[in-house]
Design a protein around this motif. Structure first.
Motif, PDB file in Angstrom:
ATOM      1  N   PRO A  24       0.797  -1.227   0.000  1.00  0.00           N
ATOM      2  CA  PRO A  24       0.000   0.000   0.000  1.00  0.00           C
ATOM      3  C   PRO A  24       0.834   1.284   0.000  1.00  0.00           C
ATOM      4  O   PRO A  24       0.364   2.322  -0.441  1.00  0.00           O
ATOM      5  N   GLY A  25       2.066   1.234   0.483  1.00  0.00           N
ATOM      6  CA  GLY A  25       2.875   2.458   0.522  1.00  0.00           C
ATOM      7  C   GLY A  25       2.352   3.402   1.586  1.00  0.00           C
ATOM      8  O   GLY A  25       1.877   2.984   2.633  1.00  0.00           O
ATOM      9  N   GLN A  26       2.389   4.701   1.294  1.00  0.00           N
ATOM     10  CA  GLN A  26       1.949   5.714   2.249  1.00  0.00           C
ATOM     11  C   GLN A  26       0.461   5.545   2.527  1.00  0.00           C
ATOM     12  O   GLN A  26      -0.341   5.364   1.610  1.00  0.00           O
ATOM     13  N   LEU A  27       0.113   5.606   3.811  1.00  0.00           N
ATOM     14  CA  LEU A  27      -1.288   5.471   4.214  1.00  0.00           C
ATOM     15  C   LEU A  27      -1.899   6.849   4.444  1.00  0.00           C
ATOM     16  O   LEU A  27      -1.192   7.769   4.808  1.00  0.00           O
ATOM     17  N   PRO A  28      -3.207   6.968   4.258  1.00  0.00           N
ATOM     18  CA  PRO A  28      -4.080   5.972   3.664  1.00  0.00           C
ATOM     19  C   PRO A  28      -3.784   5.797   2.175  1.00  0.00           C
ATOM     20  O   PRO A  28      -3.340   6.724   1.508  1.00  0.00           O
ATOM     21  N   ALA A  29      -4.045   4.612   1.693  1.00  0.00           N
ATOM     22  CA  ALA A  29      -3.900   4.311   0.263  1.00  0.00           C
ATOM     23  C   ALA A  29      -5.286   3.933  -0.244  1.00  0.00           C
ATOM     24  O   ALA A  29      -5.887   2.971   0.236  1.00  0.00           O
ATOM     25  N   LEU A  30      -5.786   4.710  -1.173  1.00  0.00           N
ATOM     26  CA  LEU A  30      -7.135   4.530  -1.670  1.00  0.00           C
ATOM     27  C   LEU A  30      -7.091   4.169  -3.146  1.00  0.00           C
ATOM     28  O   LEU A  30      -6.374   4.802  -3.921  1.00  0.00           O
ATOM     29  N   PHE A  31      -7.843   3.151  -3.511  1.00  0.00           N
ATOM     30  CA  PHE A  31      -7.932   2.699  -4.895  1.00  0.00           C
ATOM     31  C   PHE A  31      -9.398   2.758  -5.317  1.00  0.00           C
ATOM     32  O   PHE A  31     -10.251   2.171  -4.654  1.00  0.00           O
ATOM     33  N   LEU A  32      -9.671   3.471  -6.394  1.00  0.00           N
ATOM     34  CA  LEU A  32     -11.029   3.592  -6.903  1.00  0.00           C
ATOM     35  C   LEU A  32     -11.192   2.652  -8.080  1.00  0.00           C
ATOM     36  O   LEU A  32     -10.404   2.687  -9.028  1.00  0.00           O
ATOM     37  N   LEU A  33     -12.210   1.807  -8.011  1.00  0.00           N
ATOM     38  CA  LEU A  33     -12.478   0.811  -9.049  1.00  0.00           C
ATOM     39  C   LEU A  33     -13.763   1.155  -9.778  1.00  0.00           C
ATOM     40  O   LEU A  33     -14.748   1.562  -9.150  1.00  0.00           O
ATOM     41  N   ASP A  34     -13.750   0.976 -11.106  1.00  0.00           N
ATOM     42  CA  ASP A  34     -14.968   1.192 -11.886  1.00  0.00           C
ATOM     43  C   ASP A  34     -15.883  -0.023 -11.730  1.00  0.00           C
ATOM     44  O   ASP A  34     -15.558  -0.984 -11.017  1.00  0.00           O
ATOM     45  N   LYS A  35     -17.008   0.003 -12.400  1.00  0.00           N
ATOM     46  CA  LYS A  35     -17.989  -1.076 -12.273  1.00  0.00           C
ATOM     47  C   LYS A  35     -17.498  -2.408 -12.830  1.00  0.00           C
ATOM     48  O   LYS A  35     -18.076  -3.447 -12.539  1.00  0.00           O
ATOM     49  N   ASP A  36     -16.419  -2.370 -13.619  1.00  0.00           N
ATOM     50  CA  ASP A  36     -15.816  -3.600 -14.135  1.00  0.00           C
ATOM     51  C   ASP A  36     -14.727  -4.122 -13.196  1.00  0.00           C
ATOM     52  O   ASP A  36     -14.078  -5.124 -13.501  1.00  0.00           O
ATOM     53  N   GLY A  37     -14.502  -3.432 -12.089  1.00  0.00           N
ATOM     54  CA  GLY A  37     -13.512  -3.877 -11.107  1.00  0.00           C
ATOM     55  C   GLY A  37     -12.097  -3.441 -11.413  1.00  0.00           C
ATOM     56  O   GLY A  37     -11.155  -3.911 -10.783  1.00  0.00           O
ATOM     57  N   ARG A  38     -11.922  -2.522 -12.351  1.00  0.00           N
ATOM     58  CA  ARG A  38     -10.586  -2.057 -12.734  1.00  0.00           C
ATOM     59  C   ARG A  38     -10.219  -0.792 -11.968  1.00  0.00           C
ATOM     60  O   ARG A  38     -11.047   0.105 -11.815  1.00  0.00           O
ATOM     61  N   VAL A  39      -8.973  -0.703 -11.515  1.00  0.00           N
ATOM     62  CA  VAL A  39      -8.499   0.491 -10.812  1.00  0.00           C
ATOM     63  C   VAL A  39      -8.414   1.631 -11.822  1.00  0.00           C
ATOM     64  O   VAL A  39      -7.732   1.531 -12.837  1.00  0.00           O
ATOM     65  N   VAL A  40      -9.125   2.711 -11.537  1.00  0.00           N
ATOM     66  CA  VAL A  40      -9.114   3.871 -12.429  1.00  0.00           C
ATOM     67  C   VAL A  40      -8.412   5.071 -11.803  1.00  0.00           C
ATOM     68  O   VAL A  40      -8.114   6.048 -12.497  1.00  0.00           O
ATOM     69  N   GLU A  41      -8.148   5.000 -10.498  1.00  0.00           N
ATOM     70  CA  GLU A  41      -7.523   6.114  -9.805  1.00  0.00           C
ATOM     71  C   GLU A  41      -7.012   5.613  -8.463  1.00  0.00           C
ATOM     72  O   GLU A  41      -7.607   4.714  -7.869  1.00  0.00           O
ATOM     73  N   SER A  42      -5.904   6.185  -8.006  1.00  0.00           N
ATOM     74  CA  SER A  42      -5.408   5.857  -6.672  1.00  0.00           C
ATOM     75  C   SER A  42      -4.835   7.106  -6.030  1.00  0.00           C
ATOM     76  O   SER A  42      -4.398   8.030  -6.722  1.00  0.00           O
ATOM     77  N   HIS A  43      -4.874   7.128  -4.700  1.00  0.00           N
ATOM     78  CA  HIS A  43      -4.350   8.256  -3.922  1.00  0.00           C
ATOM     79  C   HIS A  43      -3.602   7.693  -2.725  1.00  0.00           C
ATOM     80  O   HIS A  43      -4.067   6.736  -2.094  1.00  0.00           O
ATOM     81  N   HIS A  44      -2.486   8.304  -2.404  1.00  0.00           N
ATOM     82  CA  HIS A  44      -1.702   7.901  -1.235  1.00  0.00           C
ATOM     83  C   HIS A  44      -1.506   9.130  -0.360  1.00  0.00           C
ATOM     84  O   HIS A  44      -1.158  10.196  -0.856  1.00  0.00           O
ATOM     85  N   GLY A  45      -1.748   8.971   0.931  1.00  0.00           N
ATOM     86  CA  GLY A  45      -1.713  10.122   1.829  1.00  0.00           C
ATOM     87  C   GLY A  45      -3.105  10.720   1.883  1.00  0.00           C
ATOM     88  O   GLY A  45      -4.102  10.022   1.740  1.00  0.00           O
ATOM     89  N   ARG A  46      -3.179  11.996   2.072  1.00  0.00           N
ATOM     90  CA  ARG A  46      -4.486  12.657   2.147  1.00  0.00           C
ATOM     91  C   ARG A  46      -5.276  12.443   0.856  1.00  0.00           C
ATOM     92  O   ARG A  46      -4.761  12.631  -0.227  1.00  0.00           O
ATOM     93  N   VAL A  47      -6.510  12.046   1.020  1.00  0.00           N
ATOM     94  CA  VAL A  47      -7.383  11.775  -0.127  1.00  0.00           C
ATOM     95  C   VAL A  47      -8.065  13.091  -0.520  1.00  0.00           C
ATOM     96  O   VAL A  47      -8.751  13.701   0.301  1.00  0.00           O
ATOM     97  N   PRO A  48      -7.882  13.535  -1.763  1.00  0.00           N
ATOM     98  CA  PRO A  48      -8.495  14.806  -2.175  1.00  0.00           C
ATOM     99  C   PRO A  48     -10.010  14.689  -2.331  1.00  0.00           C
ATOM    100  O   PRO A  48     -10.536  13.624  -2.644  1.00  0.00           O
ATOM    101  N   ALA A  49     -10.679  15.804  -2.149  1.00  0.00           N
ATOM    102  CA  ALA A  49     -12.142  15.833  -2.291  1.00  0.00           C
ATOM    103  C   ALA A  49     -12.563  15.434  -3.704  1.00  0.00           C
ATOM    104  O   ALA A  49     -13.653  14.896  -3.901  1.00  0.00           O
ATOM    105  N   GLN A  50     -11.688  15.663  -4.694  1.00  0.00           N
ATOM    106  CA  GLN A  50     -12.020  15.325  -6.077  1.00  0.00           C
ATOM    107  C   GLN A  50     -12.248  13.833  -6.270  1.00  0.00           C
ATOM    108  O   GLN A  50     -12.869  13.420  -7.245  1.00  0.00           O
ATOM    109  N   ALA A  51     -11.739  13.014  -5.360  1.00  0.00           N
ATOM    110  CA  ALA A  51     -11.963  11.571  -5.470  1.00  0.00           C
ATOM    111  C   ALA A  51     -13.465  11.268  -5.437  1.00  0.00           C
ATOM    112  O   ALA A  51     -13.938  10.360  -6.126  1.00  0.00           O
ATOM    113  N   TRP A  52     -14.223  12.048  -4.671  1.00  0.00           N
ATOM    114  CA  TRP A  52     -15.673  11.826  -4.587  1.00  0.00           C
ATOM    115  C   TRP A  52     -16.362  12.283  -5.866  1.00  0.00           C
ATOM    116  O   TRP A  52     -17.371  11.701  -6.277  1.00  0.00           O
TER     117      TRP A  52
END
Length: 179
Positions: free
Chosen positions: A144-172
């Motif tokens: 995972p590297g730096q925490l928090p580590a966030l991975f956003l998956l599309d409806k097909d289960g594919r990672v389309v975006e990831s963030h490490h450290g502070r999660v930006p509001a744009q993720a929503w």
């Protein structure tokens, strides 16, 4: 130069190409754009939840999923929990799931945290939690590297975006786009 006076079927293809910004290079570019390479493989996460239930990320296909690696001793992670819980509640009834994976060294740390969650957090704001140290836990996210580590998956289960450290509001915003 392309002519919009072409055959009606060709005209609709040309107009579509123009709208997509592909036709300005002529037919060869359009032909290249029409062939796409296969995307990345769907992400994998399998194991047992903290309450002992079998978990397989593949069962969530058809939903937008956030996978969050975090630790109870990570101040940034703990600080992010109210926002995560509010968004889980806000996306309720939509094809969205949040799954967290605790990277705590000892299972007791995340179990203590979960007991507090059960006592203080409404059920509508809770999410599935796994422990990274659980025997048999498998995932394809790498370290995972730096925490928090966030991975956003599309409806097909594919990672389309990831963030490490502070999660930006744009993720929503990205979740909204994928829904």
């Amino acid at each position: 130069m392309l002519s919009i006076h072409a055959h009606p079927q060709r005209r609709s293809v040309l107009l579509l190409a123009l709208a997509m910004g592909l036709a300005h290079r002529g037919p060869p570019a359009f032909a290249q754009a029409a062939t796409t390479a296969p995307g990345p493989a769907p992400a994998d996460l399998r194991g047992r939840t903290l309450d002992g239930q079998a978990f397989d990320l593949a069962r969530l296909r058809g939903k937008v999923v956030m996978v969050l690696f975090w630790s109870t001793d990570c101040a940034v992670c703990r600080d992010k929990m109210p926002e995560l819980r509010a968004n889980v509640k806000g996306w309720q009834g939509r094809p969205f799931e949040l799954v967290s994976v605790s990277t705590d060294a000892a299972r007791a740390a995340i179990e203590t945290h979960q007991r507090l969650v059960q006592l203080t957090v409404p059920a509508s704001q809770r999410f599935t939690t796994l422990w990274a140290g659980e025997p048999g836990l498998q995932h394809s996210f790498g370290p995972p590297g730096q925490l928090p580590a966030l991975f956003l998956l599309d409806k097909d289960g594919r990672v389309v975006e990831s963030h490490h450290g502070r999660v930006p509001a744009q993720a929503w915003d990205r979740v909204a786009d994928l829904l």
